[in-house]
Write an enzyme that holds these catalytic residues in place. Structure first.
Site, PDB file in Angstrom:
ATOM      1  N   ASP A 154       0.836  -1.194   0.000  1.00 10.63           N
ATOM      2  CA  ASP A 154       0.000   0.000   0.000  1.00 10.63           C
ATOM      3  C   ASP A 154       0.874   1.247   0.000  1.00 10.63           C
ATOM      4  O   ASP A 154       1.612   1.515   0.952  1.00 10.63           O
ATOM      5  CB  ASP A 154      -0.907  -0.001   1.240  1.00 10.63           C
ATOM      6  CG  ASP A 154      -1.856   1.180   1.234  1.00 10.63           C
ATOM      7  OD1 ASP A 154      -2.815   1.154   0.443  1.00 10.63           O
ATOM      8  OD2 ASP A 154      -1.633   2.133   2.011  1.00 10.63           O
ATOM      9  N   HIS A 160      -6.846   9.881  -2.487  1.00 10.59           N
ATOM     10  CA  HIS A 160      -6.388   9.777  -1.101  1.00 10.59           C
ATOM     11  C   HIS A 160      -7.350  10.434  -0.111  1.00 10.59           C
ATOM     12  O   HIS A 160      -7.584   9.907   0.980  1.00 10.59           O
ATOM     13  CB  HIS A 160      -4.998  10.392  -0.971  1.00 10.59           C
ATOM     14  CG  HIS A 160      -4.206   9.835   0.166  1.00 10.59           C
ATOM     15  ND1 HIS A 160      -2.830   9.876   0.213  1.00 10.59           N
ATOM     16  CD2 HIS A 160      -4.577   9.227   1.317  1.00 10.59           C
ATOM     17  CE1 HIS A 160      -2.398   9.311   1.330  1.00 10.59           C
ATOM     18  NE2 HIS A 160      -3.440   8.919   2.020  1.00 10.59           N
ATOM     19  N   TYR A 218       3.367  10.006   0.300  1.00  9.91           N
ATOM     20  CA  TYR A 218       4.325   9.454   1.261  1.00  9.91           C
ATOM     21  C   TYR A 218       5.754   9.815   0.862  1.00  9.91           C
ATOM     22  O   TYR A 218       6.675   9.644   1.658  1.00  9.91           O
ATOM     23  CB  TYR A 218       4.202   7.924   1.340  1.00  9.91           C
ATOM     24  CG  TYR A 218       2.885   7.402   1.870  1.00  9.91           C
ATOM     25  CD1 TYR A 218       1.968   8.240   2.492  1.00  9.91           C
ATOM     26  CD2 TYR A 218       2.558   6.053   1.744  1.00  9.91           C
ATOM     27  CE1 TYR A 218       0.753   7.749   2.960  1.00  9.91           C
ATOM     28  CE2 TYR A 218       1.349   5.558   2.220  1.00  9.91           C
ATOM     29  CZ  TYR A 218       0.451   6.398   2.815  1.00  9.91           C
ATOM     30  OH  TYR A 218      -0.756   5.907   3.289  1.00  9.91           O
ATOM     31  N   LYS A 254      -2.072   6.114  -4.356  1.00 13.40           N
ATOM     32  CA  LYS A 254      -3.114   7.118  -4.113  1.00 13.40           C
ATOM     33  C   LYS A 254      -2.761   8.458  -4.731  1.00 13.40           C
ATOM     34  O   LYS A 254      -1.614   8.912  -4.642  1.00 13.40           O
ATOM     35  CB  LYS A 254      -3.329   7.294  -2.598  1.00 13.40           C
ATOM     36  CG  LYS A 254      -3.564   5.982  -1.858  1.00 13.40           C
ATOM     37  CD  LYS A 254      -3.716   6.212  -0.367  1.00 13.40           C
ATOM     38  CE  LYS A 254      -3.661   4.899   0.387  1.00 13.40           C
ATOM     39  NZ  LYS A 254      -2.272   4.394   0.518  1.00 13.40           N
TER      40      LYS A 254
END
Length: 297
Positions: free
Chosen positions: A44, A105, A49, A74
């Site tokens: 994931d 997201h 990130y 995402k």
């Protein structure tokens, strides 16, 4: 026997995945490689990130064929108005030719040209939202991209959506396959789960242990259940999530905990009920964001 996967419209999604938030540097790289080699099939990820290249390198170094993995990524909040560019960057950074699942997201479109790549702010320190934009447009764009590029974007879905947001995008005629949200005994999202079940949307649970510093991990009642099952509290919580009806995506950089988290148990009906009740004693949401206010039920 704990189920190993859940059905989607045209395939399956693994019951457990590795969350990659905050996995950085050599320790993060080694953790992801260890997880993939140890049997994790779902990875994931998220553009926001800021570690996609690290994840892509780990996938290559694991030696596990891409075809055996289920990769989730995402669309970042600051890229709602440039969704296809975000997708292209994601595929390039991960060094893969496709995503098994691409999620919006958050239902929050922030200024793509703002002063911060994650949460741009205005002069008064309020969140800088994208003017004249709506997440409904973002969803319609994602739908259109998936129709044009089905081999690169196999499925689309959302994350952090409540019932009111889901109601709006469902009216477009395309129902998201997945809604990834915070899910654990203290935040069981009962009404949202019932709604999604009726609409054919699979919930996927992030922060299934209650996030960093969760008191659940040190709860004496849960420790007793874990000891009875010769398991850790984390294993019991993850097993509870899967038996509740959704995949779970714990995150860890510890090889020992990574191995432990994928080794789950079948809870008895009584232990499952007790874990549910323990969570209900202290309801809590751990994940909040300045750009979105959850409508808790």
């Amino acid at each position: 026997m704990v189920k190993s996967s859940f059905r989607l419209k045209d395939g399956e999604i693994p019951s457990i995945g590795l969350g990659t938030w905050q996995l950085e540097g050599k320790k993060g790289l080694d953790a992801i490689v260890h997880a993939i080699r140890g049997g994790y099939k779902m990875i994931d990820c998220a553009f926001s990130y800021w570690n996609q290249e690290l994840v892509g390198r780990a996938i290559k170094e694991s030696g596990v064929p891409r075809s055996e993995l289920f990769i989730v990524d995402k669309l970042a909040n600051t890229w709602h108005t440039a969704a296809e560019d975000c997708l292209d960057e994601t595929l390039k950074n991960l060094d893969v030719d496709s995503l098994d699942l691409w999620l919006m997201h958050w239902p929050s479109s922030l200024n793509h040209n703002g002063n911060d790549r994650k949460c741009p702010r205005l002069a008064d320190d309020s969140v800088d939202y994208e003017k004249d934009w709506d997440y409904l447009k973002t969803w319609e764009t994602m739908v259109e991209i998936q129709r044009r590029r089905p081999h690169e974007v196999k499925r689309i879905g959302v994350a952090n959506f409540g019932i009111k947001e889901l109601e709006r995008i469902i009216q477009t005629g395309v129902v998201p396959e997945v809604n990834q949200v915070e899910l654990h005994p203290e935040c069981n999202q009962k009404l949202l789960n019932e709604y999604c079940d009726k609409k054919g949307i699979l919930l996927v649970g992030y922060s299934p242990l209650g996030s960093i510093g969760s008191p659940l991990l040190k709860n004496s009642k849960l420790e007793a259940i874990a000891a009875k099952n010769n398991a850790s509290v984390a294993q019991c919580l993850l097993s509870w999530g899967i038996q509740s009806g959704w995949p779970v995506i714990p995150r860890s950089s510890s090889p020992e905990r990574i191995d432990q988290n994928i080794t789950l148990i079948q809870l008895s009906e009584d232990d499952f009920r007790r874990i549910t009740e323990i969570g209900a004693e202290s309801p809590k949401r751990y994940i909040n964001a300045p750009w979105y206010t959850f409508d808790d039920h």
